[in-house]
Design a protein around this motif. Structure first.
Motif, PDB file in Angstrom:
ATOM      1  N   MET A  29       0.800  -1.446   0.254  1.00 30.62           N
ATOM      2  CA  MET A  29      -0.001   0.024   0.034  1.00 30.62           C
ATOM      3  C   MET A  29       0.792   1.154   0.131  1.00 30.62           C
ATOM      4  SD  MET A  29      -2.902  -1.301  -0.267  1.00 30.62           S
ATOM      5  CE  MET A  29      -3.673  -2.808  -0.102  1.00 30.62           C
ATOM      6  N   VAL A  30       0.509   2.335  -0.888  1.00 31.39           N
ATOM      7  CA  VAL A  30       1.164   3.577  -0.872  1.00 31.39           C
ATOM      8  C   VAL A  30       0.056   4.442  -0.144  1.00 31.39           C
ATOM      9  CG1 VAL A  30       2.048   5.453  -2.228  1.00 31.39           C
ATOM     10  CG2 VAL A  30       2.105   2.990  -2.843  1.00 31.39           C
ATOM     11  N   ALA A  32      -1.027   7.402  -0.493  1.00 34.96           N
ATOM     12  CA  ALA A  32      -1.326   8.459  -0.958  1.00 34.96           C
ATOM     13  C   ALA A  32      -2.914   8.716  -0.742  1.00 34.96           C
ATOM     14  CB  ALA A  32      -1.279   8.166  -2.583  1.00 34.96           C
ATOM     15  N   THR A  45      -7.172   6.288   2.376  1.00 32.86           N
ATOM     16  CA  THR A  45      -5.924   5.696   1.767  1.00 32.86           C
ATOM     17  C   THR A  45      -6.355   4.408   0.854  1.00 32.86           C
ATOM     18  OG1 THR A  45      -6.043   3.996   3.554  1.00 32.86           O
ATOM     19  CG2 THR A  45      -4.977   6.261   3.996  1.00 32.86           C
ATOM     20  N   ALA A  46      -5.357   4.072   0.324  1.00 35.55           N
ATOM     21  CA  ALA A  46      -5.731   2.976  -0.634  1.00 35.55           C
ATOM     22  C   ALA A  46      -6.273   1.606   0.189  1.00 35.55           C
ATOM     23  CB  ALA A  46      -4.197   2.472  -1.359  1.00 35.55           C
ATOM     24  N   ASP A 189       2.290  -1.478  -6.820  1.00 32.96           N
ATOM     25  CA  ASP A 189       2.197  -0.341  -6.050  1.00 32.96           C
ATOM     26  C   ASP A 189       0.694  -0.073  -6.038  1.00 32.96           C
ATOM     27  OD1 ASP A 189       4.500   0.355  -4.722  1.00 32.96           O
ATOM     28  OD2 ASP A 189       5.103   1.238  -6.718  1.00 32.96           O
ATOM     29  N   SER A 191      -2.375   2.810  -4.981  1.00 34.19           N
ATOM     30  CA  SER A 191      -2.558   4.206  -4.281  1.00 34.19           C
ATOM     31  C   SER A 191      -3.973   4.671  -4.756  1.00 34.19           C
ATOM     32  CB  SER A 191      -1.313   5.359  -4.904  1.00 34.19           C
ATOM     33  OG  SER A 191      -1.652   5.132  -6.460  1.00 34.19           O
TER      34      SER A 191
END
Length: 404
Positions: A29-30, A32, A45-46, A189, A191
């Motif tokens: 998880m990123v 972002a 969040t993601a 990734d 996001s």
């Protein structure tokens, strides 16, 4: 590069590598957050967005949707792999759903829980409908006035492609999103991108990007309904840029319960009705009326569409760089395919397809040809092996060399 040489038998339609790679352990998880530019929504969040998708319990909806697929297929290959309209010809749902692999198609959709779903494909003035209503699954083609029918006990059994007949009705943005999320692993990734509006609904965008180099996939973007967590749109973007490879989404959606008569179906008077999958292996008619089974008729080439029969498959690499190595039964390869395509009884499409294959390549694996699309590349060798994956041509050849 790590190589998993575990071998298993390939189902007829299970040969091509999964578009989004092999599922790995956990999602990276990123943290972002959604950016400005779309609807003003609370930041998530993601991880929270994925949890929202997982928690969604929406089972009732109706509306319209559009699927556009641009694989960059050669003109001839496009026709062989489903480039025509959805309506017309056989009423077998397997044939119809396969045609979504190319071009732009629109359809109406309705769902009322796990036992009632309906997709009506709208290409031109003709319609093709798939209906699952309790114990019955129907396919009906208005142009040919042909119907296909299975009882529930048959429809819930897995077919040769490893999927349930009823599951094929789930060719929707929700199903595509679920497939993507299952495939996301430590090589991905994840996001949150910009907010958006899809089918008049406020949505977050979940963005998945490969960490690995060599993939033909640049990213997968999933638009998620901000209120109920239902995926509304899925876009598969190429690492080379340009228009999306796949863009599937609702153009209109209503989460009210559809009327019961939406799922009712009785074959029209005079309609030809095919029961079960009795004719599934008969093959279609070529341009001049010849009976043949498409690429399955030619050794080696059948693997491009899953016709490797009992060929052994090895999974090479992981995640977005996954490549399937298929050993064609009997060791028949490209040379045999070329000989078959040039035979006197072969339809002209066979030779044209051979001629449409990409450039010849060689390496420590031997020699062969690479068949290229914007998403999947396939290397067919002279000695009876096929390497196929959602990777670039260079990455594919490198994997084939390392496998020898």
């Amino acid at each position: 590069m790590a190589t998993n040489t575990k071998t298993h038998k390939a189902a007829r339609y299970a040969v091509p590598v999964a578009v989004f790679g092999v599922a790995a352990a956990t999602i990276a998880m990123v943290p972002a957050f959604a950016n400005a530019g779309g609807p003003d929504l609370p930041k998530v969040t993601a991880q929270q967005l994925i949890e929202k998708i997982a928690a969604s319990d929406v089972q009732e909806l109706s509306g319209s949707a559009r699927v556009s697929t641009d694989l960059g297929l050669p003109t001839l290959a496009s026709g062989l792999l489903g480039g025509g309209g959805v309506a017309g010809g056989s009423a077998d749902p397997q044939d119809k759903v396969a045609q979504l692999a190319n071009g732009t198609h629109t359809f109406r959709v309705a769902a009322d829980g796990p036992d009632r779903q309906k997709l009506t494909f709208l290409d031109g003035k003709d319609e093709y409908s798939l209906i699952h209503n309790g114990t019955d699954v129907w396919g009906y083609d208005s142009q040919s006035n042909e119907a296909w029918h299975e009882k529930h006990d048959e429809a819930t059994a897995k077919g040769k492609d490893g999927h349930k007949t009823a599951d094929r009705l789930g060719a929707s943005p929700q199903q595509l999103a679920q497939d993507v999320l299952k495939a996301a692993g430590t090589t991905t990734d994840v996001s949150v991108g910009d907010t958006a509006q899809v089918a008049g609904r406020d949505a977050y965008q979940l963005v998945l990007k490969p960490k690995q180099s060599g993939s033909t996939v640049g990213s997968v973007q999933i638009s998620v309904d901000a209120k109920n967590g239902v995926p509304l749109r899925v876009q598969l973007l190429s690492s080379q840029g340009g228009k999306p490879i796949v863009d599937a989404g609702f153009t209109k959606v209503d989460f009210a319960k559809p009327a019961a008569d939406v799922f009712a179906f009785t074959p029209p008077k005079g309609a030809k009705v095919t029961e079960g999958a009795a004719e599934a292996d008969k093959g279609g008619k070529g341009e001049h009326g010849k009976e043949w089974k498409g690429l399955d008729a030619f050794p080696g080439l059948g693997a491009l569409t899953g016709g490797a029969g009992d060929g052994d498959v090895k999974v090479l690499g992981e995640g977005w760089a996954t490549v399937a190595q298929i050993s064609v039964p009997g060791g028949k390869g490209l040379k045999d395919a070329e000989a078959a395509a040039n035979g006197k009884d072969a339809p002209k499409e066979a030779k044209q397809f051979i001629d449409s294959l990409g450039e010849k390549v060689n390496g420590s694996f031997g020699t062969g040809r690479v068949f290229s699309t914007r998403l999947v590349n396939a290397l067919i060798t002279d000695d009876g092996k096929v390497y196929v994956g959602a990777v670039t041509k260079d990455a594919l050849v490198k994997t084939a060399n390392a496998a020898k």
